[in-house]
Motif scaffolding. Structure first.
Motif, short mmCIF file in Angstrom:
data_model
loop_
_atom_site.label_atom_id
_atom_site.label_comp_id
_atom_site.label_asym_id
_atom_site.label_seq_id
_atom_site.Cartn_x
_atom_site.Cartn_y
_atom_site.Cartn_z
N GLU A 27 1.07 -1.19 -0.06
CA GLU A 27 -0.02 -0.11 0.12
C GLU A 27 0.65 1.33 -0.09
OE1 GLU A 27 -0.87 0.21 4.55
OE2 GLU A 27 -2.42 -0.33 3.47
N ASP A 28 2.21 1.10 0.14
CA ASP A 28 3.10 2.41 0.27
C ASP A 28 3.89 2.45 -1.29
OD1 ASP A 28 2.60 3.31 2.73
OD2 ASP A 28 4.11 2.00 3.45
N THR A 29 3.17 1.62 -2.20
CA THR A 29 3.81 1.77 -3.47
C THR A 29 3.92 2.96 -4.10
OG1 THR A 29 3.61 -0.67 -3.96
CG2 THR A 29 3.68 0.76 -5.77
N TYR A 30 5.08 3.74 -4.57
CA TYR A 30 4.95 4.90 -5.55
C TYR A 30 5.87 4.66 -6.81
CZ TYR A 30 9.21 5.29 -2.62
OH TYR A 30 10.23 5.20 -1.92
N THR A 31 5.89 5.89 -7.43
CA THR A 31 6.47 6.29 -8.69
C THR A 31 7.53 7.04 -8.52
OG1 THR A 31 4.49 5.30 -9.89
CG2 THR A 31 6.27 6.36 -11.29
N VAL A 32 8.74 6.81 -9.09
CA VAL A 32 9.64 7.53 -9.11
C VAL A 32 9.67 7.95 -10.86
CG1 VAL A 32 12.23 8.35 -9.10
CG2 VAL A 32 11.17 6.49 -7.56
N HIS A 33 9.38 9.30 -11.10
CA HIS A 33 9.46 9.80 -12.16
C HIS A 33 10.62 10.45 -12.68
CE1 HIS A 33 4.76 9.69 -12.08
NE2 HIS A 33 5.19 9.92 -10.74
N ILE A 34 11.39 10.10 -13.55
CA ILE A 34 12.76 10.64 -14.07
C ILE A 34 12.69 11.22 -15.57
CG2 ILE A 34 15.30 10.12 -14.29
CD1 ILE A 34 14.50 7.71 -12.77
N GLU A 35 12.88 12.48 -15.76
CA GLU A 35 12.71 13.12 -16.98
C GLU A 35 13.57 14.36 -16.95
OE1 GLU A 35 8.74 14.33 -18.45
OE2 GLU A 35 9.44 13.85 -20.60
N ARG A 36 14.32 14.64 -18.05
CA ARG A 36 14.83 16.12 -18.07
C ARG A 36 13.94 17.00 -18.48
NH1 ARG A 36 20.03 17.67 -18.22
NH2 ARG A 36 20.48 19.82 -19.42
N GLY A 37 13.78 18.19 -17.83
CA GLY A 37 12.77 19.14 -18.25
C GLY A 37 11.62 18.96 -17.41
N LEU A 38 11.36 17.90 -16.51
CA LEU A 38 10.24 17.68 -15.98
C LEU A 38 9.73 18.60 -15.03
CD1 LEU A 38 9.73 14.27 -14.04
CD2 LEU A 38 9.35 16.31 -12.84
N PHE A 39 10.62 19.40 -14.36
CA PHE A 39 10.40 20.33 -13.35
C PHE A 39 9.51 21.30 -13.79
CE2 PHE A 39 11.42 24.41 -11.14
CZ PHE A 39 11.09 24.05 -9.70
N GLU A 40 9.73 22.07 -15.19
CA GLU A 40 8.97 22.98 -15.83
C GLU A 40 7.39 22.56 -15.91
OE1 GLU A 40 10.07 24.39 -19.80
OE2 GLU A 40 11.85 24.77 -18.91
N ASN A 41 7.22 21.35 -16.09
CA ASN A 41 5.84 20.98 -16.05
C ASN A 41 5.32 20.49 -14.62
OD1 ASN A 41 5.63 21.37 -18.71
ND2 ASN A 41 6.63 19.53 -19.56
N LEU A 42 6.20 20.52 -13.57
CA LEU A 42 5.70 19.97 -12.48
C LEU A 42 4.33 20.16 -11.92
CD1 LEU A 42 6.92 17.88 -10.20
CD2 LEU A 42 8.19 20.00 -9.10
N PRO A 43 3.80 21.40 -11.82
CA PRO A 43 2.38 21.58 -11.63
C PRO A 43 1.38 20.71 -12.27
CG PRO A 43 3.42 23.91 -12.00
CD PRO A 43 4.65 22.93 -12.47
N LEU A 44 1.80 20.57 -13.62
CA LEU A 44 0.80 19.34 -14.23
C LEU A 44 0.76 18.03 -13.68
CD1 LEU A 44 -0.55 20.58 -16.74
CD2 LEU A 44 1.07 19.11 -18.23
N HIS A 45 1.98 17.68 -13.36
CA HIS A 45 2.20 16.35 -12.68
C HIS A 45 1.57 16.32 -11.35
CE1 HIS A 45 5.18 14.70 -15.76
NE2 HIS A 45 5.73 16.06 -15.94
N LEU A 46 1.65 17.30 -10.79
CA LEU A 46 1.05 17.38 -9.36
C LEU A 46 -0.31 17.33 -9.36
CD1 LEU A 46 3.65 19.63 -7.66
CD2 LEU A 46 3.35 17.26 -7.36
N GLU A 47 -0.90 17.86 -10.49
CA GLU A 47 -2.34 18.26 -10.39
C GLU A 47 -3.32 17.18 -9.94
OE1 GLU A 47 -3.79 19.79 -13.98
OE2 GLU A 47 -4.69 21.30 -12.97
N ALA A 48 -2.92 15.83 -10.21
CA ALA A 48 -3.75 14.78 -9.91
C ALA A 48 -3.75 14.75 -8.39
CB ALA A 48 -3.23 13.59 -10.37
N PHE A 49 -2.99 14.76 -7.65
CA PHE A 49 -3.02 14.91 -6.15
C PHE A 49 -3.03 15.98 -5.41
CE2 PHE A 49 1.35 13.49 -6.67
CZ PHE A 49 2.07 13.50 -5.38
N ALA A 50 -2.40 17.26 -6.01
CA ALA A 50 -2.33 18.42 -5.14
C ALA A 50 -3.70 19.11 -5.31
CB ALA A 50 -1.14 18.92 -5.73
#
Ligand code: GLY
Length: 353
Positions: A10-33
């Motif tokens: 139940e503590d499973t999670y994903t490590v997302h690794i991508e160059r340039g990911l930071f610029e789109n972080l709000p988009l990535h976070l949207e689902a749970f933020a």
């Protein structure tokens, strides 16, 4: 996007690794933020580089966000900082439905993660690591904590993040010394469990490393180890290779004189030179390790007297009663745990002649 899954029920999670990911972080976070308040915990260095812009971007995306800025540096991974973070979380009226985001290196991830683990008995949190050590190691696996005067990471918890977001591009702004610091831990992964990574490092130009690939390899190795031994009772202790002497070096010289990865580099050479003499390690391994560390400008020895440095070994967390577990390598890419009586440990760490 290179995703690595850390499979922990139940503590499973994903490590997302991508160059340039930071610029789109709000988009990535949207689902749970979305719909939750987000406290972004960062430090005085990272706030100017990335923290303030992230908070602005998250607010523009409609997320209720506030930055908590702690003092940068290992010297601030302490109770005072923790108290400051708790006070800020209380002032924000953060609840268990809200979210903490740690944006920074190992200190921010560890101290911010520990605040997340303990405030209101646990707030969901995500890690956005910005240093090499944090990207290849400390942001994954749920070890969070702070230092005491009497030792590093002496107060802490195992508390897994909900997700980890790694953007290798953030390493572009790292000072040179922080690169050396991180390389110590990267070499450790190669030495302990990934001979191919070790070879990649041997044939690479230090200034032209494929960071995305290196981070992915380290995170995959870390995920496999953590899945096998989340609470550090067995195989996870392999990741302490070089740390028994390394932690003592850090404390003997005062935190910051030798950065963590530099001290670990010295520790890896020390223990391997000895285990090679004791015929526990393939001949030539210590020299190969030393050569690689020099290639990345890492120290391979210190000038302090063994006995003085040894006095700081005894408080190590890996001690169990009269015995402790030493992480060694049989050869490059194959780590092994060696139970050692505490009074014997110096024999594995003294300078080989
Ligand atoms: N940094 C070592 C571990 O997570 O076990």
């Amino acid at each position: 996007m290179e995703n690595v899954r850390v499979d922990l029920g139940e503590d499973t999670y994903t490590v997302h690794i991508e160059r340039g990911l930071f610029e789109n972080l709000p988009l990535h976070l949207e689902a749970f933020a979305r719909g939750r308040r987000t406290a972004v915990i960062t430090d005085t260095h990272v706030a100017d580089l990335y923290g303030n812009s992230l908070c602005r971007a998250m607010k523009s995306a409609g997320m209720e966000t506030k930055c908590i800025v702690i003092q940068a540096g290992e010297g601030h991974k302490n109770m005072d900082t923790l108290a400051q973070v708790y006070a800020s979380l209380a002032a924000m009226d953060i609840s268990r439905n809200d979210l903490i985001l740690t944006l920074g290196g190992g200190v921010v991830g560890d101290a911010g993660g520990f605040a997340a683990a303990t405030y209101l008995r646990g707030i969901p949190f995500a890690q956005v690591p910005t240093s090499i050590i944090a990207q290849v190691d400390s942001s994954v696996g749920g070890k969070v904590g702070i230092d005491l005067q009497s030792g590093k990471n002496q107060v802490g918890a195992f508390y897994q993040p909900k997700a980890v977001y790694i953007d290798p591009q953030l390493l572009d702004t790292l000072p040179r010394r922080c690169f050396r610091d991180g390389m110590g831990e990267v070499v450790k992964y190669g030495a302990v469990c990934d001979a191919e990574l070790f070879e990649i490092l041997e044939r690479s130009e230090p200034n032209a490393l494929d960071w995305t690939g290196i981070i992915r390899r380290c995170v995959q190795a870390k995920a496999a180890i953590v899945e096998d031994d989340v609470y550090d009772k067995g195989r996870r202790m392999l990741l302490n290779f070089g740390h028994t002497f390394g932690h003592a070096v850090e404390r003997y010289y005062g935190y910051g004189t030798y950065m963590h990865g530099e001290a670990v580099a010295v520790g890896m050479v020390r223990v391997t030179a000895r285990t090679e003499c004791l015929e526990l390690t393939e001949p030539g391994t210590a020299k190969r390790l030393e050569k690689l560390l020099r290639q990345y400008n890492l120290p391979v020895d210190v000038d302090g007297a063994d006995e003085d440095i040894f006095s700081f070994v005894k408080r190590d967390k890996k001690r169990r009663g009269k015995d402790m577990t030493l992480a060694i390598i049989d050869r490059i890419g194959r780590g092994r745990l060696l139970p050692v009586a505490c009074e014997e440990v110096k024999n594995y760490l003294r300078r080989s002649v």
